[in-house]
Design a protein around this motif. Structure first.
Motif, PDB file in Angstrom:
ATOM      1  N   ILE A   1       0.854  -1.190   0.000  1.00  0.00           N
ATOM      2  CA  ILE A   1       0.000   0.000   0.000  1.00  0.00           C
ATOM      3  C   ILE A   1       0.886   1.236   0.000  1.00  0.00           C
ATOM      4  O   ILE A   1       1.791   1.353   0.826  1.00  0.00           O
ATOM      5  CB  ILE A   1      -0.922   0.028   1.229  1.00  0.00           C
ATOM      6  CG1 ILE A   1      -1.785  -1.241   1.298  1.00  0.00           C
ATOM      7  CG2 ILE A   1      -1.802   1.286   1.220  1.00  0.00           C
ATOM      8  CD1 ILE A   1      -2.520  -1.398   2.622  1.00  0.00           C
ATOM      9  N   ASP A   2       0.615   2.162  -0.903  1.00  0.00           N
ATOM     10  CA  ASP A   2       1.304   3.455  -0.926  1.00  0.00           C
ATOM     11  C   ASP A   2       0.285   4.527  -0.570  1.00  0.00           C
ATOM     12  O   ASP A   2      -0.731   4.689  -1.249  1.00  0.00           O
ATOM     13  CB  ASP A   2       1.902   3.719  -2.316  1.00  0.00           C
ATOM     14  CG  ASP A   2       2.846   4.914  -2.336  1.00  0.00           C
ATOM     15  OD1 ASP A   2       2.739   5.776  -1.449  1.00  0.00           O
ATOM     16  OD2 ASP A   2       3.693   4.985  -3.249  1.00  0.00           O
ATOM     17  N   LEU A   3       0.561   5.265   0.490  1.00  0.00           N
ATOM     18  CA  LEU A   3      -0.387   6.243   1.018  1.00  0.00           C
ATOM     19  C   LEU A   3      -0.262   7.634   0.395  1.00  0.00           C
ATOM     20  O   LEU A   3      -1.009   8.530   0.760  1.00  0.00           O
ATOM     21  CB  LEU A   3      -0.201   6.359   2.533  1.00  0.00           C
ATOM     22  CG  LEU A   3      -0.572   5.100   3.322  1.00  0.00           C
ATOM     23  CD1 LEU A   3      -0.011   5.168   4.732  1.00  0.00           C
ATOM     24  CD2 LEU A   3      -2.081   4.908   3.362  1.00  0.00           C
ATOM     25  N   HIS A   4       0.682   7.808  -0.534  1.00  0.00           N
ATOM     26  CA  HIS A   4       0.838   9.131  -1.148  1.00  0.00           C
ATOM     27  C   HIS A   4       1.282   8.964  -2.592  1.00  0.00           C
ATOM     28  O   HIS A   4       2.476   8.905  -2.896  1.00  0.00           O
ATOM     29  CB  HIS A   4       1.845   9.980  -0.370  1.00  0.00           C
ATOM     30  CG  HIS A   4       1.885  11.413  -0.780  1.00  0.00           C
ATOM     31  ND1 HIS A   4       1.732  12.462   0.112  1.00  0.00           N
ATOM     32  CD2 HIS A   4       2.055  12.000  -1.988  1.00  0.00           C
ATOM     33  CE1 HIS A   4       1.814  13.610  -0.537  1.00  0.00           C
ATOM     34  NE2 HIS A   4       2.017  13.355  -1.817  1.00  0.00           N
TER      35      HIS A   4
ATOM     36  N   GLY B   1       3.087   5.786   8.152  1.00  0.00           N
ATOM     37  CA  GLY B   1       2.646   4.944   7.050  1.00  0.00           C
ATOM     38  C   GLY B   1       3.555   5.106   5.847  1.00  0.00           C
ATOM     39  O   GLY B   1       4.282   6.091   5.735  1.00  0.00           O
ATOM     40  N   TYR B   2       3.501   4.140   4.954  1.00  0.00           N
ATOM     41  CA  TYR B   2       4.361   4.138   3.770  1.00  0.00           C
ATOM     42  C   TYR B   2       3.787   5.104   2.735  1.00  0.00           C
ATOM     43  O   TYR B   2       2.670   4.924   2.256  1.00  0.00           O
ATOM     44  CB  TYR B   2       4.439   2.726   3.191  1.00  0.00           C
ATOM     45  CG  TYR B   2       5.515   2.558   2.152  1.00  0.00           C
ATOM     46  CD1 TYR B   2       6.798   2.174   2.522  1.00  0.00           C
ATOM     47  CD2 TYR B   2       5.264   2.763   0.800  1.00  0.00           C
ATOM     48  CE1 TYR B   2       7.802   2.002   1.577  1.00  0.00           C
ATOM     49  CE2 TYR B   2       6.253   2.603  -0.150  1.00  0.00           C
ATOM     50  CZ  TYR B   2       7.519   2.218   0.240  1.00  0.00           C
ATOM     51  OH  TYR B   2       8.517   2.057  -0.693  1.00  0.00           O
ATOM     52  N   ALA B   3       4.551   6.120   2.391  1.00  0.00           N
ATOM     53  CA  ALA B   3       4.045   7.174   1.503  1.00  0.00           C
ATOM     54  C   ALA B   3       5.202   7.702   0.665  1.00  0.00           C
ATOM     55  O   ALA B   3       6.204   8.148   1.215  1.00  0.00           O
ATOM     56  CB  ALA B   3       3.429   8.308   2.321  1.00  0.00           C
TER      57      ALA B   3
ATOM     58  N   MET C   1       5.637  10.251   5.319  1.00  0.00           N
ATOM     59  CA  MET C   1       6.886  10.963   5.025  1.00  0.00           C
ATOM     60  C   MET C   1       7.600  10.322   3.832  1.00  0.00           C
ATOM     61  O   MET C   1       8.054   9.181   3.904  1.00  0.00           O
ATOM     62  CB  MET C   1       7.772  10.977   6.266  1.00  0.00           C
ATOM     63  CG  MET C   1       7.102  11.636   7.453  1.00  0.00           C
ATOM     64  SD  MET C   1       8.092  11.621   8.975  1.00  0.00           S
ATOM     65  CE  MET C   1       9.323  12.881   8.594  1.00  0.00           C
ATOM     66  N   ASP C   2       7.713  11.081   2.772  1.00  0.00           N
ATOM     67  CA  ASP C   2       8.263  10.606   1.491  1.00  0.00           C
ATOM     68  C   ASP C   2       9.780  10.808   1.464  1.00  0.00           C
ATOM     69  O   ASP C   2      10.285  11.699   0.777  1.00  0.00           O
ATOM     70  CB  ASP C   2       7.595  11.345   0.337  1.00  0.00           C
ATOM     71  CG  ASP C   2       7.584  12.853   0.524  1.00  0.00           C
ATOM     72  OD1 ASP C   2       7.500  13.314   1.675  1.00  0.00           O
ATOM     73  OD2 ASP C   2       7.657  13.585  -0.482  1.00  0.00           O
ATOM     74  N   ILE C   3      10.506   9.951   2.150  1.00  0.00           N
ATOM     75  CA  ILE C   3      11.928  10.215   2.385  1.00  0.00           C
ATOM     76  C   ILE C   3      12.856   9.680   1.301  1.00  0.00           C
ATOM     77  O   ILE C   3      14.070   9.695   1.471  1.00  0.00           O
ATOM     78  CB  ILE C   3      12.381   9.699   3.763  1.00  0.00           C
ATOM     79  CG1 ILE C   3      12.165   8.194   3.881  1.00  0.00           C
ATOM     80  CG2 ILE C   3      11.660  10.435   4.864  1.00  0.00           C
ATOM     81  CD1 ILE C   3      12.841   7.592   5.097  1.00  0.00           C
TER      82      ILE C   3
END
Length: 427
Positions: A83-86, A341-343, A294-296
């Protein structure tokens, strides 16, 4: 010529049949190693029974149930669909051309989105939270097309448009005067709390699954600064009250620490980016249970590809000012136990490369299992979904399989071997 046309028709019909989901059947999946997305256990000798798109049972392997098809994934580690939240599927993607979104019609934007959706699904991301598009409601159209089976893609939860102030971080600034932008590019523009509440109602009535607000300036928007507050607490609370009354979540794009704190105090459910979060903001998120997305990874991509392709210097400067700070904030958030969450912000970098972020999450403080759970069971919690994100009875049979062990090398998730969505093999 007639025979050639007939041959082309047969080929087209065959392709259509191949693309049609098979009739519901029972599938018995034999997993080599099983990571369920919600516990820290890694189990072996487990089989997963699937009926009518859902997981019916998980337990020790035995004889194949009568009438079931056995799927041998015994040589693989099996995980929930990622799942990708962003993401930004229904959009043109980032480039040096500021005018690209306005050059593409809504129809073209949806078609590009269909391509993005397919490569995202092939990469093992069976669900996404799509957090906005310049061409308002094209994400709703794409989501609906996927749900009907018209095009392949992940399950989508969409925002419809950005709730933003005029000339704010959610506007297509620097192309034409903003009041000359097409109406569908300003569906969420609101100057006051009252207007914001009305826009929220409109977007939810138009099919949005949640609301995305732009609480601070943006890295990739002309004329705005990431640390600058753009939405007041009253403005955000007006949005939250409307959305929550209808059982919908609200997320806030917020880079700056002050904007993050304002958004949390206004009651938003999650914060996108959180690049400049300070200790107070992180502890407030922890205390309130607010999620951080957080899209790191993509700061690296922007600096590399953006520089090579000649993206606006303003973008590159703001990216340099936020990338390292965001990664430090991420590490501290992990230490404090903040919900993460993973984003990825896929769309800034090419869709289908979503899994590249896993390595950064481990590098900056997570264990491999924590990173996996952030993109499975934990992500489902952030979305408020009890039907995805885990290999447990009752959830959708969304699963991926990899030959290597992701707990030994998280980077193996960048190349998924098998993908299943709703019990159907995608790849």
């Amino acid at each position: 010529m007639q025979r050639l046309r007939y041959r082309h028709l047969i080929v087209a019909l065959a392709a259509a049949v191949a693309a049609t989901p098979a009739m519901a059947q029972t599938i018995y999946v034999q997993a080599g190693r099983l990571i369920d997305g919600v516990t820290d256990d890694v189990r072996t000798g487990q089989c997963i029974t699937i009926e009518s798109e859902r997981i019916k049972a998980v337990g020790p392997c035995g004889e194949t149930p009568a009438g079931a098809t056995r799927l041998d994934w015994s040589g693989y580690t099996v995980l929930p669909g990622l799942i990708d939240l962003h993401t930004h599927l229904a959009d043109l993607g980032q480039s040096a051309d500021l005018a690209a979104p306005i050059k593409a019609s809504p129809a073209e934007t949806v078609l590009v989105g269909a391509r993005n959706a397919r490569v995202t699904l092939d990469a093992g991301f069976t669900s996404v939270r799509d957090v906005g598009t310049y061409r308002g409601l094209t994400d709703v159209t794409l989501r609906n097309a996927i749900e009907r089976g018209d095009v392949p893609g992940p399950r989508m939860w969409v925002a419809g448009a950005y709730i933003t102030i005029p000339k704010g971080g959610g506007e297509l600034n620097g192309v034409v005067p903003n009041d000359q932008l097409p109406p569908d590019m300003r569906l969420g523009v609101a100057a006051t709390p009252e207007e914001a509440a009305a826009k929220t109602t409109f977007l939810l009535d138009s099919g949005a699954d949640f609301i995305k607000t732009i609480a601070t300036g943006a890295v990739l928007a002309i004329g705005t600064e990431p640390g600058a507050v753009e939405l007041s607490e009253d403005y955000l609370r007006a949005v939250v009250e409307v959305a929550h009354a209808r059982g919908k979540k609200v997320t806030a794009h917020a880079h700056g620490a002050e904007g993050i704190k304002i958004a949390i105090n206004a009651g938003v459910d999650s914060i996108e980016h959180a690049s400049l979060a300070d200790e107070e903001a992180l502890r407030l998120a922890k205390a309130r249970g607010t999620w951080l997305a957080m899209d790191i990874y993509n700061g690296t991509y922007i600096d590399d590809v953006g520089t090579k392709e000649g993206w606006p210097e303003e973008y590159l400067r703001k990216n340099r000012e936020t990338t390292d700070a965001q990664r430090a904030a991420f590490r501290r958030a992990v230490e404090l136990g903040v919900n993460i969450g993973y984003a990825t912000d896929a769309g800034v970098y090419p869709h289908g490369l979503n899994a590249r972020q896993f390595r950064n999450m481990v590098k900056y403080g997570m264990t491999p299992m924590q990173a996996i759970q952030s993109a499975t069971g934990r992500a489902a919690i952030e979305m408020g979904r009890g039907d995805i994100g885990a290999i447990v009875p009752g959830r959708y049979a969304d699963m991926v399989a990899v030959k290597a062990d992701p707990l030994a090398d998280i980077a193996v998730l960048e190349k998924i071997d098998h993908v299943m969505k709703g019990g159907e093999i995608v790849r």
